[in-house]
Structures are given as C-alpha cells and as structure tokens.
Design a protein around this motif. Structure first.
Motif, short mmCIF file in Angstrom:
data_model
loop_
_atom_site.label_atom_id
_atom_site.label_comp_id
_atom_site.label_asym_id
_atom_site.label_seq_id
_atom_site.Cartn_x
_atom_site.Cartn_y
_atom_site.Cartn_z
N LEU A 111 10.46 -56.98 -12.66
CA LEU A 111 10.69 -55.97 -13.99
C LEU A 111 10.23 -56.41 -15.27
O LEU A 111 9.79 -55.78 -16.09
N PRO A 112 10.50 -57.71 -15.68
CA PRO A 112 10.63 -58.29 -16.92
C PRO A 112 9.02 -58.24 -17.26
O PRO A 112 8.39 -57.92 -18.47
N ALA A 113 8.45 -58.81 -16.13
CA ALA A 113 6.55 -58.82 -16.35
C ALA A 113 6.11 -57.56 -16.46
O ALA A 113 5.23 -57.44 -17.24
N LEU A 114 6.59 -56.56 -15.75
CA LEU A 114 6.15 -55.33 -15.85
C LEU A 114 6.35 -54.67 -17.19
O LEU A 114 5.50 -54.13 -17.65
N THR A 115 7.45 -54.96 -17.91
CA THR A 115 7.59 -54.36 -19.11
C THR A 115 6.67 -54.97 -20.27
O THR A 115 6.06 -54.21 -21.05
N VAL A 116 6.25 -56.36 -20.03
CA VAL A 116 5.46 -56.95 -20.93
C VAL A 116 4.12 -56.27 -20.84
O VAL A 116 3.31 -56.11 -21.85
N VAL A 117 3.68 -56.18 -19.54
CA VAL A 117 2.38 -55.52 -19.19
C VAL A 117 2.18 -54.09 -19.78
O VAL A 117 1.22 -53.94 -20.27
N ALA A 176 16.67 -52.53 -18.65
CA ALA A 176 16.74 -52.68 -17.02
C ALA A 176 16.19 -53.93 -16.86
O ALA A 176 16.69 -54.81 -15.90
N SER A 177 15.28 -54.30 -17.53
CA SER A 177 14.59 -55.89 -17.17
C SER A 177 15.51 -56.96 -17.68
O SER A 177 15.61 -57.89 -16.87
N ALA A 178 16.09 -56.79 -18.98
CA ALA A 178 17.18 -57.70 -19.27
C ALA A 178 18.28 -57.81 -18.45
O ALA A 178 18.73 -58.80 -17.67
N VAL A 179 18.82 -56.87 -17.92
CA VAL A 179 19.83 -56.68 -16.84
C VAL A 179 19.55 -57.46 -15.55
O VAL A 179 20.31 -58.13 -15.03
N ALA A 180 18.06 -56.88 -15.03
CA ALA A 180 17.92 -57.55 -13.70
C ALA A 180 17.52 -59.11 -14.07
O ALA A 180 18.16 -59.61 -13.02
N TYR A 181 17.05 -59.57 -15.02
CA TYR A 181 16.78 -60.91 -15.17
C TYR A 181 18.13 -61.81 -15.22
O TYR A 181 18.38 -62.68 -14.62
N TRP A 182 19.09 -61.07 -16.02
CA TRP A 182 20.23 -61.64 -16.06
C TRP A 182 21.28 -61.84 -14.69
O TRP A 182 21.71 -62.79 -14.40
N ALA A 183 21.24 -60.66 -13.90
CA ALA A 183 21.70 -60.81 -12.56
C ALA A 183 21.06 -61.87 -11.68
O ALA A 183 21.86 -62.27 -10.99
N ASP A 184 19.94 -61.97 -11.73
CA ASP A 184 19.04 -62.74 -10.82
C ASP A 184 19.07 -64.33 -11.31
O ASP A 184 19.57 -65.18 -10.41
N GLN A 185 18.71 -64.48 -12.62
CA GLN A 185 18.89 -65.91 -13.10
C GLN A 185 19.80 -66.49 -13.82
O GLN A 185 20.43 -67.55 -13.75
N GLU A 186 20.99 -65.42 -14.32
CA GLU A 186 22.26 -65.97 -14.93
C GLU A 186 23.31 -65.85 -13.81
O GLU A 186 24.07 -67.20 -13.60
N LEU A 187 23.82 -64.84 -13.53
CA LEU A 187 24.76 -64.80 -12.55
C LEU A 187 24.54 -65.35 -11.06
O LEU A 187 25.49 -65.67 -10.46
N GLY A 188 23.35 -65.26 -10.93
CA GLY A 188 22.97 -65.70 -9.41
C GLY A 188 22.81 -67.26 -9.30
O GLY A 188 22.70 -67.79 -8.31
N ASN A 189 22.79 -68.03 -10.43
CA ASN A 189 22.62 -69.47 -10.58
C ASN A 189 23.78 -70.12 -10.86
O ASN A 189 24.39 -69.90 -11.95
N ALA A 190 24.23 -71.17 -10.08
CA ALA A 190 25.65 -71.59 -9.98
C ALA A 190 25.52 -72.52 -11.55
O ALA A 190 26.76 -72.52 -12.15
N ASP A 191 24.59 -73.18 -11.88
CA ASP A 191 24.51 -74.06 -12.89
C ASP A 191 24.73 -73.02 -14.29
O ASP A 191 25.38 -73.55 -15.15
N ILE A 209 4.98 -46.33 -23.96
CA ILE A 209 5.77 -46.87 -25.17
C ILE A 209 7.45 -46.39 -24.68
O ILE A 209 8.34 -47.12 -24.64
N VAL A 210 7.42 -44.89 -24.28
CA VAL A 210 8.90 -44.42 -23.85
C VAL A 210 9.24 -45.44 -22.61
O VAL A 210 10.39 -45.81 -22.43
N LEU A 211 8.25 -45.61 -21.55
CA LEU A 211 8.55 -46.41 -20.42
C LEU A 211 9.05 -48.03 -21.07
O LEU A 211 10.04 -48.48 -20.21
#
Length: 275
Positions: free
Chosen positions: A176-182, A19-34, A10-12
């Motif tokens: 990382l987001p998938a790991l958080t859910v697991v 960390a997961s939200a920022v990682a997804y944001w960097a990859d899918q939001e900032l890294g995507n031109a659209d 739970i602490v993890l």
C-alpha cells in the motif's frame, strides 16, 4: 481527460496516505518485537506508568509475605524499595524484558481472538526487586516468589473489530505505501500541465498527512474514552502516545515533503514568468 485522471489520482493519493502509514505501522512497528520494545522503552521513566508498576508490584509482593504484626513495616519497606528501583538502570532493563515478553501476548490478542487487553508481565521487575532486597539483607525477602503479574494498561470491548482491521493492515503493510508513491508519480506524469500537477500532488500529500493526524487524534479519544474504570487513564495515555509515535512522526514528514513539493512547483512557475 488527462487532467481529470490526474485529479482523480491526486485525490486517491490524499486518501491513501493515512491508510498507507497505518498499514506500515501495523506491520512493521506493532508487528516487530524489537520496534515494539523500542517504542515502549521510554515509558520506563513515565511517572504515570511508574506509579502503576509500583502499585501493582507492591500489592503482589506484600501479598506473598506474612509478617504478622510487622506487616505494615514490611509493606512500607517494599514500597520504598520499589520507588527507588524504578529510577535505576536495572529497572529499565527489566522493563524492556517485560515488554519484549508482552509483545507476543499483544500480537496474540490482535490476531487470534485470545484476550481483549494490552498487558505487561511484571515478573522481571519483581525478580530484580527481590534480588536487590535479598542482597540488602532485608528479612523475609527470600520468601518472595517470582510469579507472573500481568498488569493491564489498555483494554477494549470491541477488540474483535480491531483484530480484523489489524490483519488487513498487516497484509497491506508493504504494497500500500508503494502504491501510494506510484500513484503520486503517475498523477504528475499523466497531467497536461505537470508543474501544476506537482503542486496539486504536494498539496494532496499534505492533506493526507492532516487526515492521518486527525485519525490519530480521534482514535486516541475513542480509545481512552472506552477504557474500563480500573485502567489508569494517565498510564493508558502514555502507552497510546508511545505506540503511535511513529504515526505522529510520519504526519510531519509527509506534510513537509508535500509542502516542499508544492512550494518548489510554485516557485518554478514564478521564476519562469519573471523576465
């Protein structure tokens, strides 16, 4: 042992949410031109950003026309044309085109080490203004060359550190987001008392959402405080808020999910104890 393991998980989860939200944001939001263009698009109507566009484009345009004793009148005419233009649908189209073109340079600054600023090329805006002035029969408007005009809206002295972090986040953007859910599911599954574990996991998710909110707020302050004097602060604030809108939305979504899970677990326990 199972209770201890569940608590650790739970602490993890709480720590991994931001960390997961920022990682997804960097990859899918900032890294995507659209998605980058979509995030920046609302800034077309932001007064502070419009003021930067009008000022910078006006300086660029007036410098390209030598009107002699009529220079003041020409500059005033250009200023009026720009102020009128930024309220039109054509400006929004030109703004989106400028940001789509800037996305490549933005990623280049974050991934390669070239440059230390977020810039927007106003060439599409200048081209559209020139066409409008020519169509309106404004003298000397056809002499305006359409040149690249890069306007800085953010600049960093320590972009090198940001590059390394951005690259790591892109790599972790999917798993990382998938790991958080697991881990959240595992925290409940391994617990001896699963209802209490679900309540604690929900509160852990809520705590992670608050950590994410704190990180966004703190980074906003640090980023804006580090701006050079020649960067318009109001425009930079608008750009930061536009680029981080996904993270702020994520805060509310995760907070709602976590509190809903905790409330459901608590209500289930109350109902079971009700005779």
């Amino acid at each position: 042992m199972r209770t201890f393991l569940s608590a650790v998980l739970i602490v993890l989860v709480a720590l991994l949410v931001p960390a997961s939200a920022v990682a997804y944001w960097a990859d899918q939001e900032l890294g995507n031109a659209d998605r980058y263009t979509e995030a920046m698009s609302p800034l077309a109507s932001d007064p502070a950003v419009q003021n930067v566009v009008v000022t910078q484009a006006g300086h660029a345009l007036s410098g390209q026309i030598d009107a002699g004793p009529f220079q003041g009148g020409v500059d005033a005419l250009l200023g009026e044309a720009l102020h009128s233009f930024v309220g039109t649908p054509a400006y929004r189209t030109a703004w989106d085109a400028a940001n789509r073109a800037a996305h490549g340079a933005f990623l280049d600054a974050l991934t390669t080490g070239h440059g230390n600023a977020v810039t927007i090329d106003l060439a599409p805006v200048i081209a559209q203004v020139k066409n409008d002035l020519v169509d309106d029969g404004v003298p000397l408007a056809n002499r305006i060359p359409v040149t690249h005009l890069s306007v800085k809206v953010m600049e960093y002295d320590n972009l090198g550190a940001l590059r390394k972090g951005f690259r790591m986040l892109q790599i972790a953007g999917v798993w990382l987001p998938a790991l958080t859910v697991v881990l959240a599911a595992a925290a409940v599954a391994v617990a001896v008392r699963r209802r209490r574990a679900l309540l604690a996991t929900g509160l852990g998710l809520a705590a992670g959402a608050l950590l994410l909110w704190l990180a966004v707020v703190l980074c906003r302050r640090l980023t804006l405080d580090d701006l050079p004097a020649d960067i318009d602060r109001a425009a930079a604030e608008a750009v930061y808020d536009a680029l981080t809108a996904f993270l702020r939305t994520t805060v509310w979504v995760v907070l709602a999910v976590g509190l809903a899970a905790a409330l459901a677990a608590w209500l289930t326990g109350r109902l079971r104890r009700t005779p």
